[in-house]
Design a protein around this motif. Structure first.
Motif, PDB file in Angstrom:
ATOM      1  N   THR A 172      69.093  82.406 104.182  1.00  0.00           N
ATOM      2  CA  THR A 172      67.790  81.646 103.979  1.00  0.00           C
ATOM      3  C   THR A 172      67.358  80.795 104.860  1.00  0.00           C
ATOM      4  OG1 THR A 172      68.392  81.914 101.323  1.00  0.00           O
ATOM      5  CG2 THR A 172      66.910  80.201 101.983  1.00  0.00           C
ATOM      6  N   MET A 173      66.229  80.574 105.231  1.00  0.00           N
ATOM      7  CA  MET A 173      65.637  79.720 106.149  1.00  0.00           C
ATOM      8  C   MET A 173      64.451  79.191 105.724  1.00  0.00           C
ATOM      9  SD  MET A 173      67.074  80.262 109.304  1.00  0.00           S
ATOM     10  CE  MET A 173      68.776  81.422 109.640  1.00  0.00           C
ATOM     11  N   ILE A 174      64.076  78.117 106.156  1.00  0.00           N
ATOM     12  CA  ILE A 174      62.917  76.829 105.835  1.00  0.00           C
ATOM     13  C   ILE A 174      61.990  77.069 107.067  1.00  0.00           C
ATOM     14  CG2 ILE A 174      61.970  74.889 105.603  1.00  0.00           C
ATOM     15  CD1 ILE A 174      63.849  74.335 103.179  1.00  0.00           C
ATOM     16  N   ASP A 175      60.731  77.678 107.034  1.00  0.00           N
ATOM     17  CA  ASP A 175      59.830  77.290 107.988  1.00  0.00           C
ATOM     18  C   ASP A 175      59.076  76.291 107.622  1.00  0.00           C
ATOM     19  OD1 ASP A 175      57.869  77.292 109.901  1.00  0.00           O
ATOM     20  OD2 ASP A 175      57.282  79.593 109.629  1.00  0.00           O
ATOM     21  N   TYR A 218      56.385  82.273 112.877  1.00  0.00           N
ATOM     22  CA  TYR A 218      57.845  82.040 112.914  1.00  0.00           C
ATOM     23  C   TYR A 218      58.340  82.693 111.661  1.00  0.00           C
ATOM     24  CZ  TYR A 218      57.521  78.396 116.301  1.00  0.00           C
ATOM     25  OH  TYR A 218      57.353  77.566 117.685  1.00  0.00           O
ATOM     26  N   THR A 219      57.599  82.566 110.660  1.00  0.00           N
ATOM     27  CA  THR A 219      58.175  83.271 109.380  1.00  0.00           C
ATOM     28  C   THR A 219      58.278  84.841 109.419  1.00  0.00           C
ATOM     29  OG1 THR A 219      57.216  81.542 107.766  1.00  0.00           O
ATOM     30  CG2 THR A 219      57.333  83.941 106.901  1.00  0.00           C
ATOM     31  N   ARG A 220      57.375  85.544 110.002  1.00  0.00           N
ATOM     32  CA  ARG A 220      57.463  86.852 110.166  1.00  0.00           C
ATOM     33  C   ARG A 220      58.652  87.328 111.054  1.00  0.00           C
ATOM     34  NH1 ARG A 220      53.306  89.890 108.671  1.00  0.00           N
ATOM     35  NH2 ARG A 220      51.318  89.032 107.751  1.00  0.00           N
ATOM     36  N   ALA A 221      58.735  86.529 112.094  1.00  0.00           N
ATOM     37  CA  ALA A 221      59.641  86.794 113.110  1.00  0.00           C
ATOM     38  C   ALA A 221      61.040  86.643 112.317  1.00  0.00           C
ATOM     39  CB  ALA A 221      59.617  85.851 114.553  1.00  0.00           C
ATOM     40  N   ILE A 222      61.340  85.633 111.509  1.00  0.00           N
ATOM     41  CA  ILE A 222      62.611  85.257 110.671  1.00  0.00           C
ATOM     42  C   ILE A 222      62.749  86.386 109.924  1.00  0.00           C
ATOM     43  CG2 ILE A 222      63.798  83.777 109.194  1.00  0.00           C
ATOM     44  CD1 ILE A 222      62.343  81.647 110.525  1.00  0.00           C
ATOM     45  N   LEU A 223      61.672  86.737 108.787  1.00  0.00           N
ATOM     46  CA  LEU A 223      61.638  87.932 107.948  1.00  0.00           C
ATOM     47  C   LEU A 223      61.975  89.142 108.425  1.00  0.00           C
ATOM     48  CD1 LEU A 223      58.700  86.786 105.854  1.00  0.00           C
ATOM     49  CD2 LEU A 223      60.937  86.771 104.981  1.00  0.00           C
ATOM     50  N   SER A 224      61.628  89.571 109.748  1.00  0.00           N
ATOM     51  CA  SER A 224      61.834  90.781 110.230  1.00  0.00           C
ATOM     52  C   SER A 224      63.314  91.036 110.670  1.00  0.00           C
ATOM     53  CB  SER A 224      61.204  90.858 111.777  1.00  0.00           C
ATOM     54  OG  SER A 224      59.833  90.976 111.369  1.00  0.00           O
ATOM     55  N   THR A 225      64.232  89.764 110.638  1.00  0.00           N
ATOM     56  CA  THR A 225      65.494  90.069 110.948  1.00  0.00           C
ATOM     57  C   THR A 225      66.224  90.311 109.731  1.00  0.00           C
ATOM     58  OG1 THR A 225      66.330  87.733 110.627  1.00  0.00           O
ATOM     59  CG2 THR A 225      65.522  88.290 112.756  1.00  0.00           C
ATOM     60  N   GLY A 226      65.572  90.387 108.618  1.00  0.00           N
ATOM     61  CA  GLY A 226      66.373  90.593 107.173  1.00  0.00           C
ATOM     62  C   GLY A 226      66.501  89.214 106.169  1.00  0.00           C
ATOM     63  N   ALA A 227      66.496  88.140 107.115  1.00  0.00           N
ATOM     64  CA  ALA A 227      66.535  86.772 106.102  1.00  0.00           C
ATOM     65  C   ALA A 227      65.239  86.365 105.412  1.00  0.00           C
ATOM     66  CB  ALA A 227      66.767  85.659 107.230  1.00  0.00           C
ATOM     67  N   VAL A 240      62.729  83.735 103.642  1.00  0.00           N
ATOM     68  CA  VAL A 240      61.850  82.439 104.188  1.00  0.00           C
ATOM     69  C   VAL A 240      61.464  81.656 103.003  1.00  0.00           C
ATOM     70  CG1 VAL A 240      60.160  81.552 105.515  1.00  0.00           C
ATOM     71  CG2 VAL A 240      61.554  83.310 106.349  1.00  0.00           C
ATOM     72  N   ILE A 241      61.726  80.551 103.038  1.00  0.00           N
ATOM     73  CA  ILE A 241      60.939  79.330 102.271  1.00  0.00           C
ATOM     74  C   ILE A 241      60.012  78.535 103.158  1.00  0.00           C
ATOM     75  CG2 ILE A 241      61.047  77.425 100.664  1.00  0.00           C
ATOM     76  CD1 ILE A 241      63.852  78.316 100.135  1.00  0.00           C
ATOM     77  N   ALA A 242      58.791  78.715 102.971  1.00  0.00           N
ATOM     78  CA  ALA A 242      57.589  78.296 103.851  1.00  0.00           C
ATOM     79  C   ALA A 242      57.132  77.055 103.201  1.00  0.00           C
ATOM     80  CB  ALA A 242      56.791  79.300 104.503  1.00  0.00           C
ATOM     81  N   LEU A 243      56.849  76.029 104.243  1.00  0.00           N
ATOM     82  CA  LEU A 243      56.241  75.042 103.594  1.00  0.00           C
ATOM     83  C   LEU A 243      54.928  74.623 104.523  1.00  0.00           C
ATOM     84  CD1 LEU A 243      59.318  72.138 103.821  1.00  0.00           C
ATOM     85  CD2 LEU A 243      58.833  73.685 102.048  1.00  0.00           C
ATOM     86  N   ASP A 244      53.851  74.134 103.847  1.00  0.00           N
ATOM     87  CA  ASP A 244      52.547  73.881 104.415  1.00  0.00           C
ATOM     88  C   ASP A 244      51.869  72.882 103.617  1.00  0.00           C
ATOM     89  OD1 ASP A 244      50.264  73.656 106.222  1.00  0.00           O
ATOM     90  OD2 ASP A 244      51.189  75.151 107.122  1.00  0.00           O
ATOM     91  N   ARG A 245      51.185  71.999 103.937  1.00  0.00           N
ATOM     92  CA  ARG A 245      50.242  71.119 103.230  1.00  0.00           C
ATOM     93  C   ARG A 245      48.932  71.522 103.097  1.00  0.00           C
ATOM     94  NH1 ARG A 245      50.697  65.066 105.622  1.00  0.00           N
ATOM     95  NH2 ARG A 245      51.391  65.435 107.595  1.00  0.00           N
ATOM     96  N   GLY A 278      59.331  89.769  97.857  1.00  0.00           N
ATOM     97  CA  GLY A 278      60.362  89.246  97.261  1.00  0.00           C
ATOM     98  C   GLY A 278      61.391  88.432  98.304  1.00  0.00           C
ATOM     99  N   LYS A 279      60.771  88.437  99.423  1.00  0.00           N
ATOM    100  CA  LYS A 279      61.466  87.547 100.716  1.00  0.00           C
ATOM    101  C   LYS A 279      61.071  86.265 100.987  1.00  0.00           C
ATOM    102  CE  LYS A 279      64.734  91.165 101.360  1.00  0.00           C
ATOM    103  NZ  LYS A 279      66.446  91.012 101.176  1.00  0.00           N
ATOM    104  N   PHE A 280      59.879  85.990 100.414  1.00  0.00           N
ATOM    105  CA  PHE A 280      59.191  84.826 100.897  1.00  0.00           C
ATOM    106  C   PHE A 280      58.389  84.094 100.265  1.00  0.00           C
ATOM    107  CE2 PHE A 280      54.940  83.678 101.940  1.00  0.00           C
ATOM    108  CZ  PHE A 280      54.782  82.721 102.791  1.00  0.00           C
TER     109      PHE A 280
END
Length: 317
Positions: A25-28, A36-45, A47-52, A69-71
Motif C-alpha cells: 500500500t502506497m500513498i500518493d 505517479y499513482t498510475r506508475a505505482i498501480l502498474s506494479t501491482g501495489a 494506492v491511497i491518493a491525496l489531493d485537496r 479495487g486498487k485505488f
C-alpha cells in the motif's frame, strides 16, 4: 488506459526509490492528474491518493476505472495523511511520495489564477476554501505584505512591490492576475531582457501563502514519519529552494546526520534513534533526456529515505 495531461517529473527515479510491490500500500500525497499513482498501480501495489484540489476528480475517476479495487482518492491536504491512511483500514503503509508545488495542469487553467501569463481571477487556491490571493493583496498592510513577498518569494525588491500594490489599490482593488502582474512589472522597472517575468517571485509568494504550502509540507512529512511502517519508503520531489531546505533538513535530522554543536557550545547528547535511513546521499536530479522532453524537470530535486523501527521524533517544545 486514459493518458495523463501532466507528465510527472523524475518518475523512474521515484518508482525506483519507492520500489512498490504487488500487495503493498502506497500513498500518493499529490495525486494531480495521477501520473505517479498510475506508475505505482502498474506494479501491482495499491494506492491511497491525496489531493485537496476538487478539479482532479475526473482523473481519479479514470484511474479507478482502469484499476478497480486498487485505488482510493481522499480530498485532503498533506496534513491529513495520517487520518487518510487510518481511514483506509490498511494494516501497514509501505511507501509515500510527495510532489511539492503547483502543477503545470493548474498553471494551464487560467480560471485558477496561478499564472501571471494568463488572465484570470486572482485566486490561487488549490482547494475551494480560505483566503484568495486577491484577499491578501487588497487587505494586507505594507509591512506584512512586503515580508510575505520577501520570505516566500525570496524577492529582494519586496518593499518596492508592496508600495506599488498599496498605491494602486487605493483607487481600484485587484481582481485579475494580469493586472497584478503588470503592477509588479512596472514597480521593478519592466523586463529589461530578464529571462524570467518580474512577477514570478511575487506570484510564488502569494501562492505559497494562500495554500500554506510550507506548513503543509512540514505537517505532511511528520505525518508520513508517523504512518510509514518499518521498511516503508518516503520520496519527496521539490521544485524550489524553500521546499528543498525543509525536506533536506527533515531527512538530515531524522537520519541522525544533523551537525552537532561546536567545542565552545556543545549540545546535549541526542538520545533519539534515527527514524529514517537515507536511500542515497543528497538529491537526485533529472537526466538530459528528461530535461529535453520536460523543461519543468529542470529545477526538480528528489530526496528519499527508508523508515526504521525507531519511535517518531516529536517536535521540540
Amino acid at each position: 488506459m486514459t493518458a495523463s495531461p501532466h507528465a510527472p517529473v523524475l518518475i523512474a527515479e521515484v518508482i525506483e526509490a519507492l520500489s512498490p510491490k504487488p500487495g503493498e500500500t502506497m500513498i500518493d500525497a499529490t495525486f494531480g492528474a495521477g501520473g505517479y499513482t498510475r506508475a505505482i498501480l502498474s506494479t501491482g501495489a495499491e494506492v491511497i491518493a491525496l489531493d485537496r484540489d476538487p478539479t482532479v476528480q475526473p482523473h481519479a475517476d479514470a484511474v479507478a476505472k482502469d484499476f478497480p479495487g486498487k485505488f482510493t482518492l481522499v480530498r485532503t491536504p498533506f496534513s491529513g495523511l495520517t487520518e487518510a491512511f487510518e481511514g483506509s483500514g490498511k494494516a501497514r503503509l509501505d511507501g509515500a511520495v510527495f510532489d511539492i508545488g503547483v502543477s503545470s495542469m493548474q498553471l494551464d487553467q487560467a480560471e485558477r489564477g496561478f499564472s501571471f501569463m494568463r488572465d484570470g481571477p486572482l485566486d490561487m487556491r488549490m482547494s475551494d476554501q480560505g483566503l484568495t490571493a486577491a484577499d491578501i493583496v487588497n487587505t494586507y498592510e505594507h509591512g506584512p505584505l512586503a515580508h510575505l513577498i520577501k520570505l516566500y518569494g525570496e524577492e529582494r525588491q519586496s518593499g518596492r512591490i508592496a508600495t506599488a500594490i498599496l498605491r494602486r489599490r487605493q483607487s481600484q482593488a485587484f481582481t485579475r492576475t494580469l493586472d497584478l502582474a503588470e503592477v509588479v512589472e512596472k514597480a521593478l522597472g519592466g523586463r529589461r531582457g530578464a529571462p524570467t517575468h518580474p512577477a514570478t517571485r511575487t506570484f510564488q509568494a502569494l501562492r505559497i501563502a494562500v495554500n500554506d504550502e510550507l506548513g503543509e509540507l512540514e505537517a505532511g512529512l511528520a505525518a508520513a514519519e508517523a504512518s510509514l511502517s518499518p521498511g516503508g519508503r518516503l520520496a519527496v520531489v521539490t521544485f524550489h529552494s524553500l521546499e528543498d531546505r525543509i525536506v533536506k533538513a527533515f531527512f538530515t535530522e531524522r537520519s541522525g546526520n544533523a551537525p552537532g554543536g561546536s567545542r565552545h557550545a556543545p549540545v546535549a547528547v541526542e538520545t533519539r534513534k534515527p527514524s529514517f535511513t537515507l536511500l542515497f546521499k543528497g538529491a537526485r536530479e533529472a537526466g538530459e533526456d528528461e530535461l529535453a522532453a520536460n523543461p519543468r524537470a529542470r529545477s526538480a530535486r528528489l530526496r528519499a529515505g527508508v523508515r526504521t523501527d525507531a519511535p517518531v521524533w516529536r517536535a521540540a517544545a
